[in-house]
Design a protein around this motif. Structure first.
Motif, PDB file in Angstrom:
ATOM      1  N   PRO A  31       4.233  -7.763   5.932  1.00 17.15           N
ATOM      2  CA  PRO A  31       3.980  -6.320   5.828  1.00 17.15           C
ATOM      3  C   PRO A  31       4.439  -5.543   7.061  1.00 17.15           C
ATOM      4  O   PRO A  31       4.901  -4.408   6.941  1.00 17.15           O
ATOM      5  N   ALA A  79       6.637  -3.791  -1.210  1.00 15.33           N
ATOM      6  CA  ALA A  79       5.179  -3.932  -1.111  1.00 15.33           C
ATOM      7  C   ALA A  79       4.628  -4.574  -2.379  1.00 15.33           C
ATOM      8  O   ALA A  79       3.751  -5.438  -2.327  1.00 15.33           O
ATOM      9  N   LEU A  82       5.344  -8.261  -2.315  1.00 16.21           N
ATOM     10  CA  LEU A  82       4.432  -9.001  -1.440  1.00 16.21           C
ATOM     11  C   LEU A  82       3.074  -9.200  -2.096  1.00 16.21           C
ATOM     12  O   LEU A  82       2.418 -10.210  -1.907  1.00 16.21           O
ATOM     13  N   LYS A  83       2.630  -8.195  -2.876  1.00 18.84           N
ATOM     14  CA  LYS A  83       1.291  -8.288  -3.442  1.00 18.84           C
ATOM     15  C   LYS A  83       1.263  -9.158  -4.700  1.00 18.84           C
ATOM     16  O   LYS A  83       0.360  -9.956  -4.890  1.00 18.84           O
TER      17      LYS A  83
ATOM     18  N   PHE B  87       0.364   1.397  -0.562  1.00 23.88           N
ATOM     19  CA  PHE B  87       0.910   0.156  -1.119  1.00 23.88           C
ATOM     20  C   PHE B  87       0.953  -0.945  -0.068  1.00 23.88           C
ATOM     21  O   PHE B  87       0.582  -2.091  -0.339  1.00 23.88           O
ATOM     22  N   LEU B  88       1.415  -0.586   1.150  1.00 25.16           N
ATOM     23  CA  LEU B  88       1.523  -1.599   2.201  1.00 25.16           C
ATOM     24  C   LEU B  88       0.146  -2.111   2.604  1.00 25.16           C
ATOM     25  O   LEU B  88      -0.032  -3.307   2.849  1.00 25.16           O
ATOM     26  N   ALA B  89      -0.856  -1.204   2.659  1.00 20.61           N
ATOM     27  CA  ALA B  89      -2.206  -1.648   3.019  1.00 20.61           C
ATOM     28  C   ALA B  89      -2.737  -2.615   1.977  1.00 20.61           C
ATOM     29  O   ALA B  89      -3.355  -3.639   2.303  1.00 20.61           O
ATOM     30  N   LYS B  90      -2.473  -2.312   0.682  1.00 15.64           N
ATOM     31  CA  LYS B  90      -2.919  -3.220  -0.382  1.00 15.64           C
ATOM     32  C   LYS B  90      -2.256  -4.590  -0.241  1.00 15.64           C
ATOM     33  O   LYS B  90      -2.920  -5.629  -0.350  1.00 15.64           O
ATOM     34  N   ALA B  91      -0.932  -4.573   0.022  1.00 18.82           N
ATOM     35  CA  ALA B  91      -0.213  -5.845   0.178  1.00 18.82           C
ATOM     36  C   ALA B  91      -0.776  -6.626   1.355  1.00 18.82           C
ATOM     37  O   ALA B  91      -0.992  -7.841   1.272  1.00 18.82           O
TER      38      ALA B  91
ATOM     39  N   ALA C 123      -6.955   2.832   1.985  1.00 15.74           N
ATOM     40  CA  ALA C 123      -6.338   1.538   1.717  1.00 15.74           C
ATOM     41  C   ALA C 123      -6.472   1.111   0.263  1.00 15.74           C
ATOM     42  O   ALA C 123      -5.555   0.543  -0.292  1.00 15.74           O
ATOM     43  N   ASP C 124      -7.598   1.362  -0.359  1.00 18.38           N
ATOM     44  CA  ASP C 124      -7.785   0.845  -1.710  1.00 18.38           C
ATOM     45  C   ASP C 124      -8.887   1.617  -2.434  1.00 18.38           C
ATOM     46  O   ASP C 124      -9.779   2.174  -1.804  1.00 18.38           O
TER      47      ASP C 124
END
Lengths: 89, 110, 162
Positions: A31, A79, A82-83, B87-91, C123-124
């Protein structure tokens, strides 16, 4: 005066690009690298706009606009990869 | 060129360059991924926005009209920055990226 | 057949049409035709992704909210710049924010606002749309962050989406 300000700004953005490349190489996680690439494309837009001002032409703004659109798609795709391990399910 | 327009352009250029640089310094020197996320999403977006606005002022004082491209670039940047950060935080939460010792609370993954 | 020719998302279609005119460097016959095709085709293709239309009754409050957010973005970036350049280590924190908003579009606007303003990134969102996970760059007190967001951003959005 404006030319001086322009050159100082170009120097600052170039330094920012070098710092982004440092983070891109160092990582340490995937990330982080994607985030560095994301920042790199935004800084590339800044450099293109500055080049346009230096040369006094607006031709380059089309390229900047395309980078703004495509860079976002690229970041989201990476992203998501990656997830989930795949981009399109 | 109008001197006031020139002052405004210089000021916006220098502010923009400084914020872009600060965002990159944040990316390079903050301790973990989640803190690094803050630099690019805020400082860099504002910095590039300022540079693009200075371009709008420059070309409109040259009598080339107000650029639609610049406005579209700024709008795209401000709309997409929070989305890509999210999105990056979730990944990162999914990959269980390490956080610094002094951060409170826990990320959750679902 | 005729219902396929409708515009299920009129505002989205209008935005797409106008953006296409801007992108194609001036209005001409070709750009208008292609703009209409895009304004019809893209909402048809993405129809499955759109949530139910919101009860967006108080749209006139939006400019005031946007002005506040833009002002806060500028203030926030100075704050973040100061934090990044100060030698003392930051005190990052993950904060669970209990949402009062219910509509998905309202939650999206709130999450984007939080990401762009004072040292916080959203974040979520939890699966039941009740909790928002926020990462703060420098937070002394969790409750203080929650109260600030509640008063500055969620209250105006609640009034807008009622």
């Amino acid at each position: 005066m404006m030319v001086t300000a322009l050159y100082i700004t170009i120097a600052m953005v170039t330094l920012a690009v070098l710092l982004n490349v440092y983070r891109l190489i160092k990582g340490p996680d995937a990330p982080d690298r994607v985030l560095a690439l994301d920042t790199l494309y935004i800084n590339a837009i800044a450099l293109i706009v500055l080049l346009g001002i230096t040369l006094g032409t607006r031709m380059y703004l089309e390229a900047a606009l395309l980078i703004a659109v495509m860079g976002f798609v690229g970041t989201v795709a990476m992203a998501k990869y990656l997830k989930r391990g795949s981009v399109i399910e | 060129m109008n001197p006031y327009a020139e002052y405004a352009i210089c000021l916006l250029l220098l502010i923009g360059g400084a914020f872009t640089l600060v965002g990159a310094i944040g990316l390079a020197r903050l301790p973990d991924f989640f803190t690094r996320l803050h630099g690019p999403t805020k400082a860099t977006t504002v910095g590039v926005g300022a540079i693009v606005i200075s371009s709008v002022i420059y070309f409109s004082t040259l009598g080339q009209g107000i650029g639609i491209e610049e406005i579209l670039i700024t709008a795209f940047l401000f709309m997409t920055a929070p989305v890509s950060a999210n999105f990056l935080a979730k990944a990162a939460m999914h990959l269980k990226v390490k956080t610094t010792e002094n951060s409170r609370g826990q990320p959750w993954d679902q | 057949m005729l219902d396929r020719l409708s515009f299920p998302q009129p505002w989205l279609s209008l935005t797409l049409f106008i953006t296409w005119q801007f992108l194609s460097d001036g209005v001409s016959g070709g750009s208008v035709v292609l703009g209409i095709i895009l304004a019809w085709g893209i909402p048809q293709m993405t129809q499955g992704f759109w949530p139910d239309p919101p009860a967006f009754i108080k749209a006139w409050r939006m400019p005031a909210y946007l002005a506040r957010v833009i002002r806060d973005i500028v203030v926030a970036s100075f704050e973040v710049a100061r934090l990044i350049l100060s030698p003392r280590p930051a005190r990052p924190a993950f904060i669970c924010y209990p949402l009062e908003l219910e509509h998905p579009l309202a939650i999206t606007i709130l999450a984007s606002t939080i990401s762009l303003t004072p040292g916080t990134v959203s974040a979520d969102v939890s699966d039941d749309n009740k909790l928002l996970l926020i990462h703060a760059l420098d937070a002394e007190d969790d409750q203080e962050v929650i109260d600030t967001i509640r008063a500055r951003y969620e209250k105006p959005l609640l009034e807008m989406f009622q």
